[in-house]
Design a protein around this motif. Structure first.
Motif, PDB file in Angstrom:
ATOM      1  N   ALA A   1     -17.884   9.768 -27.272  1.00 26.01           N
ATOM      2  CA  ALA A   1     -17.530   9.833 -28.747  1.00 26.01           C
ATOM      3  C   ALA A   1     -16.472  11.778 -28.998  1.00 26.01           C
ATOM      4  CB  ALA A   1     -18.193  10.100 -30.180  1.00 26.01           C
ATOM      5  N   LYS A   2     -17.332  12.693 -28.329  1.00 29.90           N
ATOM      6  CA  LYS A   2     -17.258  14.135 -27.336  1.00 29.90           C
ATOM      7  C   LYS A   2     -15.853  13.920 -26.982  1.00 29.90           C
ATOM      8  CE  LYS A   2     -21.793  15.918 -28.322  1.00 29.90           C
ATOM      9  NZ  LYS A   2     -22.351  16.515 -27.894  1.00 29.90           N
ATOM     10  N   LYS A   3     -15.669  13.744 -25.643  1.00 25.20           N
ATOM     11  CA  LYS A   3     -14.222  13.144 -24.708  1.00 25.20           C
ATOM     12  C   LYS A   3     -13.837  13.118 -25.424  1.00 25.20           C
ATOM     13  CE  LYS A   3     -16.698  13.105 -19.728  1.00 25.20           C
ATOM     14  NZ  LYS A   3     -15.481  13.645 -19.062  1.00 25.20           N
ATOM     15  N   LEU A   4     -13.690  11.506 -26.423  1.00 26.59           N
ATOM     16  CA  LEU A   4     -12.010  11.208 -27.037  1.00 26.59           C
ATOM     17  C   LEU A   4     -12.334  11.172 -28.032  1.00 26.59           C
ATOM     18  CD1 LEU A   4     -13.103   7.591 -26.389  1.00 26.59           C
ATOM     19  CD2 LEU A   4     -11.188   9.039 -24.595  1.00 26.59           C
ATOM     20  N   ASN A   5     -13.134  12.548 -28.838  1.00 34.76           N
ATOM     21  CA  ASN A   5     -13.002  13.263 -29.458  1.00 34.76           C
ATOM     22  C   ASN A   5     -12.746  12.621 -31.109  1.00 34.76           C
ATOM     23  OD1 ASN A   5     -12.624  15.947 -31.579  1.00 34.76           O
ATOM     24  ND2 ASN A   5     -10.448  16.170 -30.880  1.00 34.76           N
ATOM     25  N   VAL A   6     -13.444  11.260 -31.033  1.00 34.87           N
ATOM     26  CA  VAL A   6     -13.243  10.616 -32.584  1.00 34.87           C
ATOM     27  C   VAL A   6     -15.071  10.589 -32.701  1.00 34.87           C
ATOM     28  CG1 VAL A   6     -11.488   9.159 -31.702  1.00 34.87           C
ATOM     29  CG2 VAL A   6     -13.949   8.542 -31.169  1.00 34.87           C
ATOM     30  N   PRO A   7     -14.805  10.425 -34.067  1.00 34.68           N
ATOM     31  CA  PRO A   7     -16.444   9.919 -34.516  1.00 34.68           C
ATOM     32  C   PRO A   7     -17.180   9.026 -34.109  1.00 34.68           C
ATOM     33  CG  PRO A   7     -15.050  10.311 -36.602  1.00 34.68           C
ATOM     34  CD  PRO A   7     -13.534   9.627 -35.309  1.00 34.68           C
ATOM     35  N   LEU A   8     -18.148   9.251 -33.795  1.00 39.39           N
ATOM     36  CA  LEU A   8     -19.365   8.491 -33.681  1.00 39.39           C
ATOM     37  C   LEU A   8     -19.276   6.436 -34.319  1.00 39.39           C
ATOM     38  CD1 LEU A   8     -21.495   7.763 -31.188  1.00 39.39           C
ATOM     39  CD2 LEU A   8     -22.912   9.043 -32.920  1.00 39.39           C
ATOM     40  N   GLU A   9     -19.549   6.888 -35.675  1.00 37.29           N
ATOM     41  CA  GLU A   9     -19.094   5.664 -35.933  1.00 37.29           C
ATOM     42  C   GLU A   9     -17.904   4.623 -35.889  1.00 37.29           C
ATOM     43  OE1 GLU A   9     -19.100   8.503 -38.046  1.00 37.29           O
ATOM     44  OE2 GLU A   9     -22.242   8.207 -37.737  1.00 37.29           O
ATOM     45  N   GLN A  10     -16.844   5.170 -35.381  1.00 37.83           N
ATOM     46  CA  GLN A  10     -15.180   5.030 -35.021  1.00 37.83           C
ATOM     47  C   GLN A  10     -15.319   4.414 -34.186  1.00 37.83           C
ATOM     48  OE1 GLN A  10     -12.195   7.833 -35.647  1.00 37.83           O
ATOM     49  NE2 GLN A  10     -10.241   6.047 -35.167  1.00 37.83           N
ATOM     50  N   LEU A  11     -15.723   4.998 -33.377  1.00 35.49           N
ATOM     51  CA  LEU A  11     -16.063   4.955 -31.310  1.00 35.49           C
ATOM     52  C   LEU A  11     -16.922   3.516 -31.401  1.00 35.49           C
ATOM     53  CD1 LEU A  11     -15.664   5.431 -28.474  1.00 35.49           C
ATOM     54  CD2 LEU A  11     -18.109   6.306 -28.692  1.00 35.49           C
ATOM     55  N   MET A  12     -17.904   2.996 -31.784  1.00 35.94           N
ATOM     56  CA  MET A  12     -18.221   1.859 -31.983  1.00 35.94           C
ATOM     57  C   MET A  12     -18.225   0.767 -32.263  1.00 35.94           C
ATOM     58  SD  MET A  12     -21.194   3.185 -30.957  1.00 35.94           S
ATOM     59  CE  MET A  12     -22.001   1.506 -30.557  1.00 35.94           C
ATOM     60  N   HIS A  13     -16.993   1.360 -33.473  1.00 34.61           N
ATOM     61  CA  HIS A  13     -16.663   0.289 -34.209  1.00 34.61           C
ATOM     62  C   HIS A  13     -15.204  -0.039 -33.223  1.00 34.61           C
ATOM     63  CE1 HIS A  13     -19.599  -1.529 -36.719  1.00 34.61           C
ATOM     64  NE2 HIS A  13     -20.089  -0.041 -37.087  1.00 34.61           N
ATOM     65  N   MET A  14     -14.731   0.152 -32.225  1.00 30.67           N
ATOM     66  CA  MET A  14     -13.552   0.416 -31.566  1.00 30.67           C
ATOM     67  C   MET A  14     -13.437  -0.639 -31.384  1.00 30.67           C
ATOM     68  SD  MET A  14     -11.901   3.755 -29.465  1.00 30.67           S
ATOM     69  CE  MET A  14     -11.953   4.726 -30.426  1.00 30.67           C
ATOM     70  N   PRO A  15     -12.689  -1.281 -31.073  1.00 35.73           N
ATOM     71  CA  PRO A  15     -11.957  -2.476 -29.714  1.00 35.73           C
ATOM     72  C   PRO A  15     -12.517  -2.186 -28.636  1.00 35.73           C
ATOM     73  CG  PRO A  15     -10.611  -3.222 -31.615  1.00 35.73           C
ATOM     74  CD  PRO A  15     -11.520  -1.291 -32.111  1.00 35.73           C
ATOM     75  N   GLN A  16     -12.526  -3.084 -28.034  1.00 38.36           N
ATOM     76  CA  GLN A  16     -12.981  -2.942 -26.445  1.00 38.36           C
ATOM     77  C   GLN A  16     -11.478  -2.215 -25.757  1.00 38.36           C
ATOM     78  OE1 GLN A  16     -15.836  -5.222 -24.706  1.00 38.36           O
ATOM     79  NE2 GLN A  16     -15.519  -4.450 -22.481  1.00 38.36           N
ATOM     80  N   HIS A  17     -10.839  -3.126 -26.298  1.00 41.25           N
ATOM     81  CA  HIS A  17      -9.562  -3.080 -24.776  1.00 41.25           C
ATOM     82  C   HIS A  17      -8.776  -1.556 -25.633  1.00 41.25           C
ATOM     83  CE1 HIS A  17      -8.256  -4.222 -28.493  1.00 41.25           C
ATOM     84  NE2 HIS A  17      -6.360  -4.001 -28.296  1.00 41.25           N
TER      85      HIS A  17
ATOM     86  N   ALA B   1     -26.973   4.416 -26.791  1.00 41.18           N
ATOM     87  CA  ALA B   1     -26.097   5.970 -27.237  1.00 41.18           C
ATOM     88  C   ALA B   1     -25.873   7.313 -27.509  1.00 41.18           C
ATOM     89  CB  ALA B   1     -28.016   5.609 -27.960  1.00 41.18           C
ATOM     90  N   GLU B   2     -26.996   7.279 -26.241  1.00 47.90           N
ATOM     91  CA  GLU B   2     -26.277   8.503 -25.449  1.00 47.90           C
ATOM     92  C   GLU B   2     -25.422   8.498 -24.482  1.00 47.90           C
ATOM     93  OE1 GLU B   2     -29.420   7.144 -23.948  1.00 47.90           O
ATOM     94  OE2 GLU B   2     -30.620   7.836 -25.065  1.00 47.90           O
ATOM     95  N   THR B   3     -24.211   7.223 -23.515  1.00 46.90           N
ATOM     96  CA  THR B   3     -22.869   6.831 -23.591  1.00 46.90           C
ATOM     97  C   THR B   3     -21.836   7.211 -24.813  1.00 46.90           C
ATOM     98  OG1 THR B   3     -23.700   5.510 -21.990  1.00 46.90           O
ATOM     99  CG2 THR B   3     -21.568   5.025 -22.931  1.00 46.90           C
TER     100      THR B   3
END
Length: 52
Positions: free
Chosen positions: A15-31, A8-10
């Motif tokens: 999300a803050k560094k990439l300026n994207v919502p947390l939900e979007q980050l968690m479902h973002m493809p790894q590549h 969760a901390e990572t």
């Protein structure tokens, strides 16, 4: 697609560094996440070079 296997901390930090919502980050493809992290690192190194 299952969510990324990161703490969760990572997730909050990325999300803050990439300026994207947390939900979007968690479902973002790894590549795509890896590509964005590489772009962020490259931009940071370029800004450090310009400061010197």
């Amino acid at each position: 697609m299952k969510p990324l296997q990161i703490s969760a901390e990572t997730a909050v930090m990325l999300a803050k560094k990439l300026n994207v919502p947390l939900e979007q980050l968690m479902h973002m493809p790894q590549h795509i996440l890896m590509k964005k992290l590489m772009e962020l690192e490259q931009a940071d190194s370029e800004s450090e070079t310009k400061k010197d």
